[in-house]
Write a protein that holds these residues in place. Structure first.
Motif, PDB file in Angstrom:
ATOM      1  N   VAL A  10      30.919  41.293  30.072  1.00 16.56           N
ATOM      2  CA  VAL A  10      31.264  40.146  30.969  1.00 16.56           C
ATOM      3  C   VAL A  10      32.679  40.346  31.649  1.00 16.56           C
ATOM      4  CG1 VAL A  10      29.548  38.532  30.045  1.00 16.56           C
ATOM      5  CG2 VAL A  10      32.053  38.526  29.391  1.00 16.56           C
ATOM      6  N   ARG A  11      32.822  39.588  32.583  1.00 14.98           N
ATOM      7  CA  ARG A  11      34.458  39.800  33.340  1.00 14.98           C
ATOM      8  C   ARG A  11      34.870  38.330  32.979  1.00 14.98           C
ATOM      9  NH1 ARG A  11      36.014  40.772  39.616  1.00 14.98           N
ATOM     10  NH2 ARG A  11      37.916  39.934  39.529  1.00 14.98           N
ATOM     11  N   TRP A  12      36.118  38.448  32.461  1.00 13.48           N
ATOM     12  CA  TRP A  12      36.782  37.405  31.755  1.00 13.48           C
ATOM     13  C   TRP A  12      37.927  36.861  32.887  1.00 13.48           C
ATOM     14  CZ3 TRP A  12      41.943  36.724  30.150  1.00 13.48           C
ATOM     15  CH2 TRP A  12      42.345  35.734  29.369  1.00 13.48           C
ATOM     16  N   PRO A  13      38.134  35.785  33.103  1.00 15.74           N
ATOM     17  CA  PRO A  13      37.522  34.430  32.312  1.00 15.74           C
ATOM     18  C   PRO A  13      36.482  34.222  33.355  1.00 15.74           C
ATOM     19  CG  PRO A  13      39.718  33.783  33.661  1.00 15.74           C
ATOM     20  CD  PRO A  13      39.591  35.423  33.854  1.00 15.74           C
ATOM     21  N   ASP A  14      36.102  34.648  34.409  1.00 16.88           N
ATOM     22  CA  ASP A  14      35.241  34.293  35.388  1.00 16.88           C
ATOM     23  C   ASP A  14      33.768  34.021  34.758  1.00 16.88           C
ATOM     24  OD1 ASP A  14      37.285  34.588  37.117  1.00 16.88           O
ATOM     25  OD2 ASP A  14      36.407  36.474  38.139  1.00 16.88           O
ATOM     26  N   GLN A  15      33.283  34.972  34.046  1.00 14.38           N
ATOM     27  CA  GLN A  15      31.850  34.942  33.731  1.00 14.38           C
ATOM     28  C   GLN A  15      31.720  34.898  32.133  1.00 14.38           C
ATOM     29  OE1 GLN A  15      29.947  38.347  35.091  1.00 14.38           O
ATOM     30  NE2 GLN A  15      30.353  38.263  37.178  1.00 14.38           N
ATOM     31  N   ALA A  16      32.676  34.692  31.439  1.00  9.99           N
ATOM     32  CA  ALA A  16      32.660  34.721  30.421  1.00  9.99           C
ATOM     33  C   ALA A  16      32.202  33.253  29.300  1.00  9.99           C
ATOM     34  CB  ALA A  16      33.958  35.140  29.200  1.00  9.99           C
ATOM     35  N   ARG A  17      31.006  33.032  29.196  1.00  7.19           N
ATOM     36  CA  ARG A  17      30.505  31.764  28.844  1.00  7.19           C
ATOM     37  C   ARG A  17      30.931  31.866  27.144  1.00  7.19           C
ATOM     38  NH1 ARG A  17      26.786  34.456  31.078  1.00  7.19           N
ATOM     39  NH2 ARG A  17      25.770  35.048  29.450  1.00  7.19           N
ATOM     40  N   SER A  18      30.822  32.809  26.631  1.00 10.24           N
ATOM     41  CA  SER A  18      31.310  32.793  25.397  1.00 10.24           C
ATOM     42  C   SER A  18      32.896  33.603  25.288  1.00 10.24           C
ATOM     43  CB  SER A  18      30.591  33.630  24.202  1.00 10.24           C
ATOM     44  OG  SER A  18      29.309  33.114  24.362  1.00 10.24           O
ATOM     45  N   GLY A  19      33.347  33.753  23.962  1.00  6.27           N
ATOM     46  CA  GLY A  19      34.662  34.544  24.024  1.00  6.27           C
ATOM     47  C   GLY A  19      35.774  33.829  24.750  1.00  6.27           C
ATOM     48  N   GLN A  20      35.678  32.394  24.472  1.00  5.33           N
ATOM     49  CA  GLN A  20      36.868  31.802  25.367  1.00  5.33           C
ATOM     50  C   GLN A  20      38.235  32.174  24.798  1.00  5.33           C
ATOM     51  OE1 GLN A  20      36.024  29.787  27.700  1.00  5.33           O
ATOM     52  NE2 GLN A  20      33.894  30.178  27.581  1.00  5.33           N
ATOM     53  N   ASP A  21      38.365  32.749  23.698  1.00  5.21           N
ATOM     54  CA  ASP A  21      39.789  32.881  23.084  1.00  5.21           C
ATOM     55  C   ASP A  21      40.186  34.357  24.047  1.00  5.21           C
ATOM     56  OD1 ASP A  21      39.859  30.844  21.555  1.00  5.21           O
ATOM     57  OD2 ASP A  21      39.389  31.990  19.942  1.00  5.21           O
ATOM     58  N   GLY A  22      39.249  35.050  24.760  1.00  2.00           N
ATOM     59  CA  GLY A  22      39.708  36.142  25.442  1.00  2.00           C
ATOM     60  C   GLY A  22      39.759  37.229  24.581  1.00  2.00           C
ATOM     61  N   PRO A  23      40.886  38.256  25.169  1.00  2.00           N
ATOM     62  CA  PRO A  23      41.091  39.440  24.833  1.00  2.00           C
ATOM     63  C   PRO A  23      42.186  39.324  23.711  1.00  2.00           C
ATOM     64  CG  PRO A  23      41.902  39.364  26.980  1.00  2.00           C
ATOM     65  CD  PRO A  23      40.905  38.110  26.788  1.00  2.00           C
ATOM     66  N   ALA A  24      42.984  38.298  23.440  1.00  2.00           N
ATOM     67  CA  ALA A  24      44.216  38.194  22.964  1.00  2.00           C
ATOM     68  C   ALA A  24      44.003  38.721  21.392  1.00  2.00           C
ATOM     69  CB  ALA A  24      44.763  36.612  22.575  1.00  2.00           C
ATOM     70  N   GLN A  25      43.197  38.546  20.662  1.00  2.00           N
ATOM     71  CA  GLN A  25      43.126  39.232  19.084  1.00  2.00           C
ATOM     72  C   GLN A  25      42.880  40.541  19.292  1.00  2.00           C
ATOM     73  OE1 GLN A  25      39.968  37.315  16.754  1.00  2.00           O
ATOM     74  NE2 GLN A  25      40.760  38.205  14.839  1.00  2.00           N
ATOM     75  N   GLY A 110      30.063  51.126  27.125  1.00  2.00           N
ATOM     76  CA  GLY A 110      29.519  50.200  28.040  1.00  2.00           C
ATOM     77  C   GLY A 110      30.768  49.538  28.796  1.00  2.00           C
ATOM     78  N   LEU A 111      31.755  49.239  28.170  1.00  2.00           N
ATOM     79  CA  LEU A 111      32.980  48.758  28.948  1.00  2.00           C
ATOM     80  C   LEU A 111      33.395  49.798  30.000  1.00  2.00           C
ATOM     81  CD1 LEU A 111      34.817  47.216  25.895  1.00  2.00           C
ATOM     82  CD2 LEU A 111      34.236  45.830  27.964  1.00  2.00           C
ATOM     83  N   VAL A 112      33.531  50.811  29.579  1.00  2.00           N
ATOM     84  CA  VAL A 112      34.100  52.077  30.674  1.00  2.00           C
ATOM     85  C   VAL A 112      32.938  51.809  31.629  1.00  2.00           C
ATOM     86  CG1 VAL A 112      34.392  54.381  31.234  1.00  2.00           C
ATOM     87  CG2 VAL A 112      35.339  53.334  29.152  1.00  2.00           C
ATOM     88  N   GLY A 113      31.736  52.030  31.367  1.00  2.00           N
ATOM     89  CA  GLY A 113      30.705  52.019  32.383  1.00  2.00           C
ATOM     90  C   GLY A 113      30.486  50.760  33.269  1.00  2.00           C
ATOM     91  N   ALA A 114      30.895  49.674  32.781  1.00  2.00           N
ATOM     92  CA  ALA A 114      31.318  48.554  33.736  1.00  2.00           C
ATOM     93  C   ALA A 114      32.552  48.679  34.705  1.00  2.00           C
ATOM     94  CB  ALA A 114      31.491  47.190  32.790  1.00  2.00           C
ATOM     95  N   ALA A 115      33.559  49.100  34.201  1.00  2.00           N
ATOM     96  CA  ALA A 115      34.678  49.519  34.851  1.00  2.00           C
ATOM     97  C   ALA A 115      34.441  50.180  35.897  1.00  2.00           C
ATOM     98  CB  ALA A 115      35.848  50.247  33.934  1.00  2.00           C
ATOM     99  N   LEU A 116      33.583  51.426  35.642  1.00  6.04           N
ATOM    100  CA  LEU A 116      33.273  52.421  36.720  1.00  6.04           C
ATOM    101  C   LEU A 116      32.395  51.856  37.863  1.00  6.04           C
ATOM    102  CD1 LEU A 116      32.238  55.417  34.589  1.00  6.04           C
ATOM    103  CD2 LEU A 116      34.074  55.592  36.354  1.00  6.04           C
ATOM    104  N   ARG A 117      31.500  50.849  37.433  1.00  2.00           N
ATOM    105  CA  ARG A 117      30.708  49.864  38.508  1.00  2.00           C
ATOM    106  C   ARG A 117      31.477  48.934  39.314  1.00  2.00           C
ATOM    107  NH1 ARG A 117      27.350  50.358  34.238  1.00  2.00           N
ATOM    108  NH2 ARG A 117      27.887  48.339  33.115  1.00  2.00           N
ATOM    109  N   HIS A 118      32.539  48.426  38.679  1.00  2.00           N
ATOM    110  CA  HIS A 118      33.463  47.623  39.222  1.00  2.00           C
ATOM    111  C   HIS A 118      34.252  48.275  40.250  1.00  2.00           C
ATOM    112  CE1 HIS A 118      36.592  44.771  40.243  1.00  2.00           C
ATOM    113  NE2 HIS A 118      37.754  45.895  39.670  1.00  2.00           N
ATOM    114  N   ALA A 119      34.757  49.659  39.932  1.00  2.79           N
ATOM    115  CA  ALA A 119      35.597  50.436  40.810  1.00  2.79           C
ATOM    116  C   ALA A 119      34.734  50.839  42.129  1.00  2.79           C
ATOM    117  CB  ALA A 119      35.930  51.534  40.093  1.00  2.79           C
TER     118      ALA A 119
END
Length: 166
Positions: A10-25, A110-119
């Protein structure tokens, strides 16, 4: 409840229904591990350089012009990646990190694939990244996903620069 073996990107914070703490940890783990690998281990986040502490303390502000992608397993954030804003038709992948307990499950791919799609959706012509030469697993992943070594844009020793057309 979501199957804990299932991972969604998911894109954060826009679409993150979960993972509210985001990427900090995950950013903290990434930077602490990188410092240790460079032979500059620190005891904790407080020992990191200011720019890395800022990312951990307030990623939403630091990456305000970028796209942050999260990998979620249930309510847990298990991976992250940042795609920088495009400059001259190129965007850059930064801070790819997967929770060690989730490695080998395709999270990073999966993350890199999503990055490629976004690009591609953003009209970016190339996606680039830099990776430390000792991170052979990451380099192998990037090569499998079509990235190739290119001329360095970064003067740091032992940093490998890679790029792929989108």
């Amino acid at each position: 409840m979501t199957d804990p073996r299932e991972v969604s990107i998911v894109r954060w914070p826009d679409q993150a229904r979960s993972g509210q703490d985001g990427p900090a940890q995950l950013l903290a783990a990434y930077h602490l591990q990188t410092q240790a690998e460079k032979g500059e281990a620190v005891a904790g986040v407080d020992g990191l350089p200011d720019r890395y502490r800022a990312e951990i303390a307030d990623p939403q502000t630091v990456f305000a012009d970028d796209v942050v992608l999260l990998a979620l397993s249930g309510d847990a954030t298990v991976g992250c990646l940042v795609v920088t804003a495009s400059v001259d038709g190129r965007a850059e992948v930064k801070r790819l990190w997967t929770d060690p307990a989730f490695r080998g499950r395709g999270v990073a791919a999966g993350l890199v694939g999503a990055a490629l799609r976004h690009a591609a959706d953003s009209g970016v012509s190339a996606l680039r990244l830099s990776v430390w030469q000792w991170r052979t697993g990451a380099i192998a992943l990037y090569e499998r996903l079509g990235f190739a070594v290119t001329e360095s844009w970064d003067e740091r020793d032992r940093l490998l620069c890679m790029e792929r057309a989108v």
